[in-house]
Enzyme design. Structure first.
Site, short mmCIF file in Angstrom:
data_model
loop_
_atom_site.label_atom_id
_atom_site.label_comp_id
_atom_site.label_asym_id
_atom_site.label_seq_id
_atom_site.Cartn_x
_atom_site.Cartn_y
_atom_site.Cartn_z
N GLY A 54 23.14 -1.83 6.51
CA GLY A 54 24.46 -2.21 5.99
C GLY A 54 24.62 -1.74 4.55
O GLY A 54 25.66 -1.21 4.16
N ARG B 91 -7.96 -4.83 8.37
CA ARG B 91 -7.99 -3.49 8.96
C ARG B 91 -9.41 -2.94 8.92
O ARG B 91 -10.21 -3.30 8.06
CB ARG B 91 -7.07 -2.55 8.20
CG ARG B 91 -5.65 -2.88 8.46
CD ARG B 91 -4.73 -1.89 7.82
NE ARG B 91 -3.45 -2.03 8.46
CZ ARG B 91 -3.12 -1.41 9.58
NH1 ARG B 91 -3.96 -0.57 10.15
NH2 ARG B 91 -1.95 -1.60 10.12
N TYR C 200 5.15 -7.43 16.02
CA TYR C 200 5.24 -6.23 15.18
C TYR C 200 5.83 -5.08 15.99
O TYR C 200 6.80 -4.44 15.57
CB TYR C 200 3.84 -5.87 14.69
CG TYR C 200 3.76 -4.71 13.73
CD1 TYR C 200 4.41 -4.74 12.50
CD2 TYR C 200 3.00 -3.59 14.04
CE1 TYR C 200 4.30 -3.69 11.61
CE2 TYR C 200 2.88 -2.53 13.16
CZ TYR C 200 3.54 -2.58 11.95
OH TYR C 200 3.42 -1.53 11.06
N PHE D 15 0.83 -1.20 0.00
CA PHE D 15 0.00 0.00 0.00
C PHE D 15 0.87 1.26 0.00
O PHE D 15 0.87 2.05 -0.97
CB PHE D 15 -0.92 -0.07 1.21
CG PHE D 15 -1.67 1.18 1.56
CD1 PHE D 15 -2.28 1.95 0.58
CD2 PHE D 15 -1.79 1.57 2.89
CE1 PHE D 15 -2.98 3.10 0.91
CE2 PHE D 15 -2.50 2.72 3.23
CZ PHE D 15 -3.08 3.49 2.24
N ASP E 11 10.25 -6.32 -3.35
CA ASP E 11 9.16 -6.86 -2.54
C ASP E 11 9.21 -8.38 -2.62
O ASP E 11 9.55 -8.92 -3.68
CB ASP E 11 7.81 -6.35 -3.09
CG ASP E 11 6.72 -6.34 -2.03
OD1 ASP E 11 6.42 -7.42 -1.51
OD2 ASP E 11 6.19 -5.25 -1.73
N1 UDP Z 1 -11.89 -3.10 14.19
C1 UDP Z 1 -13.25 -3.29 14.23
N2 UDP Z 1 -13.84 -4.08 13.27
C2 UDP Z 1 -13.13 -4.68 12.28
C3 UDP Z 1 -11.74 -4.48 12.22
C4 UDP Z 1 -11.14 -3.68 13.20
O1 UDP Z 1 -13.94 -2.75 15.12
O2 UDP Z 1 -13.75 -5.39 11.46
C5 UDP Z 1 -11.25 -2.24 15.21
C6 UDP Z 1 -9.99 -2.83 15.87
O3 UDP Z 1 -10.35 -3.65 16.96
C7 UDP Z 1 -9.28 -1.57 16.29
C8 UDP Z 1 -9.65 -0.55 15.21
O4 UDP Z 1 -10.82 -1.06 14.57
O5 UDP Z 1 -9.77 -1.10 17.52
C9 UDP Z 1 -8.56 -0.34 14.17
O6 UDP Z 1 -8.13 -1.60 13.73
P1 UDP Z 1 -7.08 -1.83 12.57
O7 UDP Z 1 -6.88 -3.30 12.47
O8 UDP Z 1 -7.52 -1.11 11.38
O9 UDP Z 1 -5.74 -1.12 13.03
P2 UDP Z 1 -4.95 -0.92 14.42
O10 UDP Z 1 -4.98 0.54 14.60
O11 UDP Z 1 -5.67 -1.64 15.55
O12 UDP Z 1 -3.61 -1.47 14.17
#
Ligand code: UDP
Length: 329
Positions: free
Chosen positions: A105, A189, A148, A14, A34
């Protein structure tokens, strides 16, 4: 020959693909790399015909060789969604640690300036709000996000060590939640999850009660911030993100309005260590780079929704992962 040469890792991802576009546009010779675990060549296939673009299918956790001169390195290779790094935890740790070491490096060998993609995840589930760069964070090393978060924290540490010990020109950008075209629809996400659900006519899934907050930055704003940071002389970590904070519940409502979906909002368990709040303090970026985000969430979401709508039908139904719940337990 005064054409500047830049290596971009995670180039088919992305952010990597948008960086490729930007550097091509600025007249650089772009060497893209990649391993395509989470990246997608469709994001950069429009660049393959250009003379100032080349692509290497390579995993930067292994020794990286680039022939000829190199002026800049942008290390953006890493799984970056909670589901991805739960599914491929070892690769996530390796690309942040071994991959970063290899690229530092290479930068030293080529006398190149390097910027590494760090993350707001270094702040963990923050107890300070909004998060300034001076905040040390609150990370569970052995929780699901540890692979991560700790890889990225190590990445910052080794990058600073190369800066202080070897005098390498380094930059560290702490990236907050970013969205826009070329996000993977099924990476788990929240934004692609909600839009994908709306497009498939499924209920929107909020994890927890939806009171947790995030602050979403449109990709063009982020790329501008990264570009300015790279060209600046600032070696300490810098937050780049949009401080406009919203709860996930309100965000779901915005997606309902945007897409016109008539589906319900349903509530599911909150994943372990899910940060309760997140908002960048961007005072430094404003002062030192003269940067701040310009694209409103309303405008950015419209563009992103159009992008997701334009994807081929099979992409909408393609599941990268069996089931979110399988990976969270
Ligand atoms: N989330 C949600 N429903 C979904 C996917 C994510 O409510 O289907 C929530 C997740 O629990 C978090 C927020 O949305 O609190 C953002 O999640 P994301 O995975 O996008 O990124 P993060 O900021 O947590 O790394």
């Amino acid at each position: 020959m005064d054409e500047k040469r830049v290596l971009i890792t995670g180039a088919a991802g992305f952010l990597g693909s948008h960086l490729c576009d930007r550097f091509v546009k600025e007249g650089f010779h772009v060497i893209a790399m990649d391993n395509l675990i989470t990246g997608d060549l469709r994001n950069i296939e429009h660049l393959f015909k250009l003379e100032n673009f080349e692509f290497y299918h390579h995993d930067v956790s292994k020794f990286v060789h680039v022939s000829g001169e190199l002026h800049y390195i942008l290390h953006f290779a890493s799984p970056a969604s909670p589901i991805d790094y739960l599914k491929i935890p070892i690769q996530t740790l390796k690309v942040g640690s071994l991959g970063t070491h290899n690229l530092l490096g290479l930068a030293k060998d080529k006398n190149a300036r390097i910027i590494i993609a760090s993350t707001s995840e270094v702040y963990g589930d923050p107890t300070v709000h909004p998060q300034p760069e001076e905040y040390y964070g609150n990370v569970n090393t052995v929780g699901p996000r540890g692979v991560y978060d700790e890889a990225k924290r190590f990445q910052e540490a080794i990058t600073m060590a190369y800066h202080t010990f070897h005098g390498l020109e380094t930059r560290i950008v702490r990236i907050f939640n970013t969205y826009g075209p070329r996000m993977r629809l099924n990476d788990g996400r929240v934004l692609p999850a909600f839009i994908g659900q709306a497009l498939r006519g499924e209920d929107l899934t909020i994890f927890g009660d939806g009171s947790q907050t995030r602050s979403f930055c449109y990709v063009d704003d982020l790329i501008e911030g990264i570009y300015r940071l790279l060209m600046s002389d600032y070696a300490l970590p810098m937050n780049i993100g949009n401080p406009n904070e919203i709860s996930i519940r309100d965000f779901a409502e915005e997606i309902v309005k945007l897409t016109g979906t008539t589906q319900k909002i349903v509530y599911k368990d909150l994943p372990k260590d899910d940060p309760k709040q997140r908002q960048p303090d961007i005072t430094k970026a404003k002062q030192l780079l003269g940067w701040e985000p310009k694209v409103s969430r309303a405008d950015g979401l419209k563009i992103t929704y159009e992008y997701f709508k334009s994807l081929p039908h099979e992409v909408l139904y393609q599941r990268d992962h069996k089931n979110f719940d399988d990976y969270m337990r």
